[in-house]
Design a protein around this motif. Sequence first.
Motif, short mmCIF file in Angstrom:
data_model
loop_
_atom_site.label_atom_id
_atom_site.label_comp_id
_atom_site.label_asym_id
_atom_site.label_seq_id
_atom_site.Cartn_x
_atom_site.Cartn_y
_atom_site.Cartn_z
N GLY A 83 9.73 -3.70 1.90
CA GLY A 83 8.62 -4.40 1.27
C GLY A 83 7.98 -3.62 0.13
O GLY A 83 6.98 -4.06 -0.45
N GLY A 84 8.52 -2.46 -0.20
CA GLY A 84 7.93 -1.63 -1.25
C GLY A 84 8.09 -2.25 -2.63
O GLY A 84 9.10 -2.88 -2.92
N GLU A 109 -1.44 5.51 19.43
CA GLU A 109 -2.51 4.49 19.39
C GLU A 109 -2.52 3.74 18.06
O GLU A 109 -2.97 2.59 18.00
N ILE A 110 -2.06 4.38 16.99
CA ILE A 110 -2.05 3.70 15.69
C ILE A 110 -0.61 3.41 15.25
O ILE A 110 -0.35 3.14 14.08
N GLY A 111 0.30 3.52 16.19
CA GLY A 111 1.68 3.15 15.90
C GLY A 111 2.40 4.10 14.97
O GLY A 111 3.36 3.70 14.29
N ALA A 112 1.96 5.37 14.92
CA ALA A 112 2.66 6.35 14.07
C ALA A 112 3.71 7.07 14.91
O ALA A 112 3.38 7.65 15.94
N ALA A 119 0.80 -1.23 0.00
CA ALA A 119 0.00 0.00 0.00
C ALA A 119 0.83 1.27 0.00
O ALA A 119 0.31 2.35 -0.24
N VAL A 120 2.12 1.18 0.31
CA VAL A 120 2.98 2.37 0.21
C VAL A 120 3.95 2.15 -0.94
O VAL A 120 4.63 1.14 -1.02
N GLY A 121 3.94 3.11 -1.86
CA GLY A 121 4.82 3.04 -3.02
C GLY A 121 5.86 4.14 -2.95
O GLY A 121 6.10 4.74 -1.90
N MET A 149 7.54 3.22 4.45
CA MET A 149 7.12 1.83 4.27
C MET A 149 6.51 1.30 5.57
O MET A 149 5.52 0.56 5.56
N ALA A 150 7.13 1.68 6.69
CA ALA A 150 6.66 1.16 7.98
C ALA A 150 5.23 1.63 8.29
O ALA A 150 4.54 1.01 9.09
#
Lengths: 318, 230
Positions: free
Chosen positions: A91-92, A258-261, A59-61, A295-296
């Motif tokens: 993983g990109g 909370e969302i790991g950002a 989902a991240v390019g 990517m993370a």
Amino acid sequence: MRRKPLFAASPSSFLPSRRALLVAGAVMAAGASLPGFPLAAGAAPGTRRIPSSGEAVPAVGLGTWITFNVGNDPLLLERSARVMEAFFAGGGRVIDSSPMYGSSQATLGYGFDRLGRPEGLFAADKVWTSSQREGPAQMARSRRAWKVPRFSLMQVHNLRGWEAHLPMLLEKKAAGEIGYVGITTSEGRRHGLFEEIMARETLDAVQVTYNPLDREVEERILPLAAERGTAVIVNRPFRQGALTRRLEGEKLPDFAAEIGASSWAQLILKFILAHPAVTVVIPATTRPEHASENMAASGGPLPDAAMRERISAAIGGL
Amino acid sequence: MPVLEGWSYRPADFLLFSERVYWRLFELQDAALWPLQLVALAAGGAVLLLALRQRRGAAPAIFLILAAAWLLVAVSFLWQRYLPVNWAIAYAIPFFLAEAGLLLGLLLGRGGALAAPWSPRLLAAAGLLAYALLAHPLLPLVAARPLASAELFALAPDPTAIVTLAVGAMLVEPRSAWLIMPVPALWCLASFATLLTLGSWQGWIVLAAPVLALSVRLLPADGPSGRVQA
Ligand SMILES: NC(=O)c1ccc[n+]([C@@H]2O[C@H](COP(=O)([O-])OP(=O)(O)OC[C@H]3O[C@@H](n4cnc5c(N)ncnc54)[C@H](OP(=O)(O)O)[C@@H]3O)[C@@H](O)[C@H]2O)c1
């Protein structure tokens, strides 16, 4: 200093999966009607399915506008290859470029020479000419610059010459010369015409600008994409760096944890990816560490509808 | 962000490269062409001395040096370095070649008379020329960039354009000046737009050059003896 290629070049690995996972695509489309519950069923964490085929893509390019236009500067070419290395290591797979981007395509070619091409590479390029005749020749030149056997996605850049190019691209797709067909715009330009084309033509993908401050596409384009089963690629997630620069040094809101950002960049990417219609977001960078950070952001939890509003408000209020 | 139907481009949309890439062009150019810098400086110095002293054949020698400089910049800088990061440069290259041709035309034809050696016009134009030769390359020091990215006459377009504008300002015949000044003036405008979009104050200097050169043309071309030297 020549490093060992990361990947052995394997042209066959480019052929996009033609397994017609239409069911998954339909699930994705259905999910689109549930704001706040965006994860596409059936796709592995950090990946999304292209509705028209069901093919899963990370989902991240990676975008290449300006950042990869380094000419024949050996130092900056090498640095760009390091960005690609970090991107692939995270993983990109989806990379976006255009013949309009100066030497960016050739920089990608340099990177593939150094690193090899990763399996599942999703090469997205554009046709950018008002001349109907020039289109196929330009695409061939682009492919040689990228050093790829085939483009996974070919988009009409900024709708330039779209009437002429779309039939040609659909033909090439039918002949298996390209994987998917799409159109692009950015910063809200020509959205009226863009919607018309989306509604009328059979497109695999559209590319638009979307971020916590530029949300106009939420009104019609994103719902239309979900309804039509069109993949959405998001450009300018950071307003070409203006957002990340503005946010530098500002305290990250507590809810980001909370969302790991762990950074504003990740918070923005998660905001974008949480929209159910979004397939891929393509931030550009000149720094390997930013490629890894971006990517993370594709894994882990995503914000729900309420948190998305808080993100938008937090950034807009600064 | 406003909804914009139809196209609306801003200058930034045309800029395909970053500031870092732009300044690195000169660094790479200087590294690749060393020690041509010494020849270029000597050639620039020769233009200045020839203009100040005006022995026989001074003007043709000046035009020859300038033509060579425009040719060298077109091939070694515009074509080999700048074009890969900026496709719009393809449109500039023919103008650079044309400027070299115009300078050679001036060499062969008449109309190359310069303002008298100690005339206000010649002195002011020589000041502009000296700036382009000696001070312009030192701008990186002020801008906290490596001196290795110095822009030199005959190797980089901006100082080459400024030197040519200075020579144009020295020409007595307006027709000759109008022949060789438009291309460097247009280049300075384009370069100003690029530098401004990159956020560099250096753009203002490049914009000031044609304005100064045109203003210098308004100064008297007669020397203390009151006679224009041919
Ligand atoms: N019409 C079209 O088809 C169209 C239009 C626009 C864009 N696009 C595509 O979309 C891509 C993305 O858009 P964009 O390049 O305009 O802008 P963007 O991705 O919004 O921003 C790029 C900037 O963000 C910074 N950045 C990236 N990751 C960061 C991080 N983790 N932390 C802090 N800063 C970060 C980068 O600086 P650093 O180098 O310092 O990381 C870079 O300057 C383009 O490259 C292009 O492929 C297509």
